[in-house]
Scaffold this active site. Structure first.
Site, mmCIF file in Angstrom:
data_model
loop_
_atom_site.group_PDB
_atom_site.id
_atom_site.type_symbol
_atom_site.label_atom_id
_atom_site.label_comp_id
_atom_site.label_asym_id
_atom_site.label_seq_id
_atom_site.Cartn_x
_atom_site.Cartn_y
_atom_site.Cartn_z
ATOM 1 N N CYS A 84 2.853 -9.553 -1.530
ATOM 2 C CA CYS A 84 3.972 -9.588 -0.577
ATOM 3 C C CYS A 84 3.416 -9.694 0.839
ATOM 4 O O CYS A 84 3.664 -8.846 1.696
ATOM 5 C CB CYS A 84 4.828 -8.330 -0.748
ATOM 6 S SG CYS A 84 6.447 -8.415 0.058
ATOM 7 N N CYS A 104 4.911 -11.643 -8.281
ATOM 8 C CA CYS A 104 5.322 -10.284 -7.940
ATOM 9 C C CYS A 104 6.066 -9.623 -9.104
ATOM 10 O O CYS A 104 6.911 -10.263 -9.738
ATOM 11 C CB CYS A 104 6.229 -10.316 -6.713
ATOM 12 S SG CYS A 104 6.837 -8.683 -6.214
ATOM 13 N N CYS A 109 5.573 -14.842 -4.396
ATOM 14 C CA CYS A 109 6.731 -14.213 -5.049
ATOM 15 C C CYS A 109 6.721 -14.390 -6.561
ATOM 16 O O CYS A 109 7.156 -13.496 -7.298
ATOM 17 C CB CYS A 109 8.023 -14.771 -4.464
ATOM 18 S SG CYS A 109 8.234 -14.379 -2.705
ATOM 19 N N CYS A 143 14.249 -8.773 -6.040
ATOM 20 C CA CYS A 143 14.037 -8.736 -4.595
ATOM 21 C C CYS A 143 15.176 -9.459 -3.895
ATOM 22 O O CYS A 143 15.395 -10.662 -4.116
ATOM 23 C CB CYS A 143 12.707 -9.382 -4.246
ATOM 24 S SG CYS A 143 12.374 -9.490 -2.473
ATOM 25 N N GLU A 158 -8.592 5.017 5.818
ATOM 26 C CA GLU A 158 -7.222 4.795 6.276
ATOM 27 C C GLU A 158 -7.172 4.526 7.778
ATOM 28 O O GLU A 158 -6.395 3.679 8.236
ATOM 29 C CB GLU A 158 -6.346 6.004 5.927
ATOM 30 C CG GLU A 158 -6.002 6.112 4.456
ATOM 31 C CD GLU A 158 -5.184 4.934 3.962
ATOM 32 O OE1 GLU A 158 -4.178 4.599 4.620
ATOM 33 O OE2 GLU A 158 -5.557 4.332 2.943
#
Length: 372
Positions: A214, A224, A221, A230, A58
């Site tokens: 995204c 997605c 899109c 959205c 991370e």
């Protein structure tokens, strides 16, 4: 009206707004179904997801692409397989393995946090709460949530850059996400959608969706799972979200790098202060002007020969730019070094951290004209 039905009597824009009203349950079901089929499941840090392994990944992934991180992560884990090994290491070696990743404060904080975990927590990460983890150097609320969710499966929302992008587009949240008001709204949405089951998969899925579908510049899109839900996509304004950070002019500072070589081809390096630009890394002696470099040579290496400067180049930081002029110089007689200095042999490099432009210039020096 259920989550996904439109009313034929509504105006088009109003009907599209209704499409975003997904319940948390429906949102999670769609996301996890997409993740099971299309998510990333074989990244190195997804294997044996201990708090330590997740934490290192991370931190490396902050401001850095996955493809870049993979090799660094594998080398880092080979050398430092657990938090005890990292805590016991010299900072120079940690920075050496970080060289090229940039944002070196991450590496310094990683090293210090490992020492705190060993000294104050008996080598066990305090994953019992987000607050306890976020108290460690370099770990914020979102990173702490990711460590807990991915390594333990406990419920802890996250809000990294990818998640911010997904949520701002899904709900057409106006404003730059760095503003406290906007960030509070996004945390509320993250809290709303984070489930109580399969939390680790959900967390990875949110990051994957932002990273692979995204995306910032060319969102896919049509692929997605929220294409019909959205708000930004319904309006055709995906690229307006999230709003960009307000621009401020980045000043340019001029500086000179003195590349002093001896007859053996070694180069003089100095360690930067722990805080500030390139903190803790090894760099060429740096001066604000050519005259300052000459004055330093007159005092420390009076028999050195200053050669023609190389062409200046620019190195960009977040808040300013350096216009760097490299100044090659050659010294005949050996000169001693003070604390915080060393002669660095490019042919037999030490395991120390180098600033990115320094490493580039060292490579160029090694391939330049033969010393006479």
């Amino acid at each position: 009206m259920n989550d996904e039905n439109h009313s034929a009597t509504r105006a088009p824009d109003e009907a599209r707004w209704q499409a975003i009203e997904l319940s948390p349950a429906t949102f999670g079901q769609r996301l996890l179904a997409w993740f099971d089929r299309h998510g990333r499941h074989h990244l190195p840090w997804q294997q044996e997801q201990t708090p330590y392994r997740v934490w290192v990944s991370e931190i490396m992934l902050q401001q850095t692409q996955v493809a870049t991180v993979i090799d660094y992560y594998q080398r880092f884990m080979t050398r430092f397989p657990d938090v005890q090994a990292l805590a016991a290491a010299e900072q120079d070696e940690v920075l050496h393995l970080w060289t090229g990743l940039g944002y070196y404060a991450r590496a310094r904080n990683l090293h210090r946090a490992a020492q705190v975990v060993v000294e104050a927590h008996a080598g066990v990460f305090p994953t019992h709460s987000v607050e306890a983890l976020a108290a460690l150097p370099g770990i914020g609320r979102s990173t702490a949530g990711a460590i807990i969710a991915l390594s333990t499966g406990a419920r802890a929302p996250i809000l990294d850059g990818n998640v911010k992008r997904v949520l701002t587009r899904l709900h057409a949240v106006p404003g730059w996400p760095g503003r406290p008001r906007v960030e509070r709204t996004l945390w509320q949405l993250a809290e709303r959608y984070t489930p109580h089951e399969r939390v680790g998969d959900f967390t990875q899925a949110m990051m994957d969706l932002g990273a692979t579908i995204c995306t910032r510049r060319r969102p896919a899109c049509l692929l997605c799972p929220f294409e019909d839900a959205c708000a930004a996509h319904a309006r055709g304004v995906e690229h307006d979200f999230p709003a960009s950070k307000p621009k401020t002019a980045r000043p340019t500072r001029e500086t000179c790098f003195l590349m002093l070589r001896d007859r053996r081809g070694r180069v003089l390096l100095q360690q930067r202060p722990a805080q500030g630009v390139w903190g803790g890394l090894w760099c060429f002696p740096q001066f604000d002007s050519l005259q300052e470099a000459r004055d330093w040579l007159a005092a420390h290496a009076p028999r050195a020969t200053l050669e023609s400067p190389w062409s200046a180049f620019t190195h960009a930081f977040t808040h300013f730019r350096y216009a760097i002029t490299p100044l090659p110089a050659l010294v005949d007689a050996p000169i001693g070094v003070s604390e915080g200095e060393r002669w660095y042999d490019p042919e037999q490099p030490d395991s120390v951290g180098l600033a990115a432009p320094v490493r580039t210039l060292l490579d160029r020096l090694a391939s330049s004209a033969t010393l006479v």
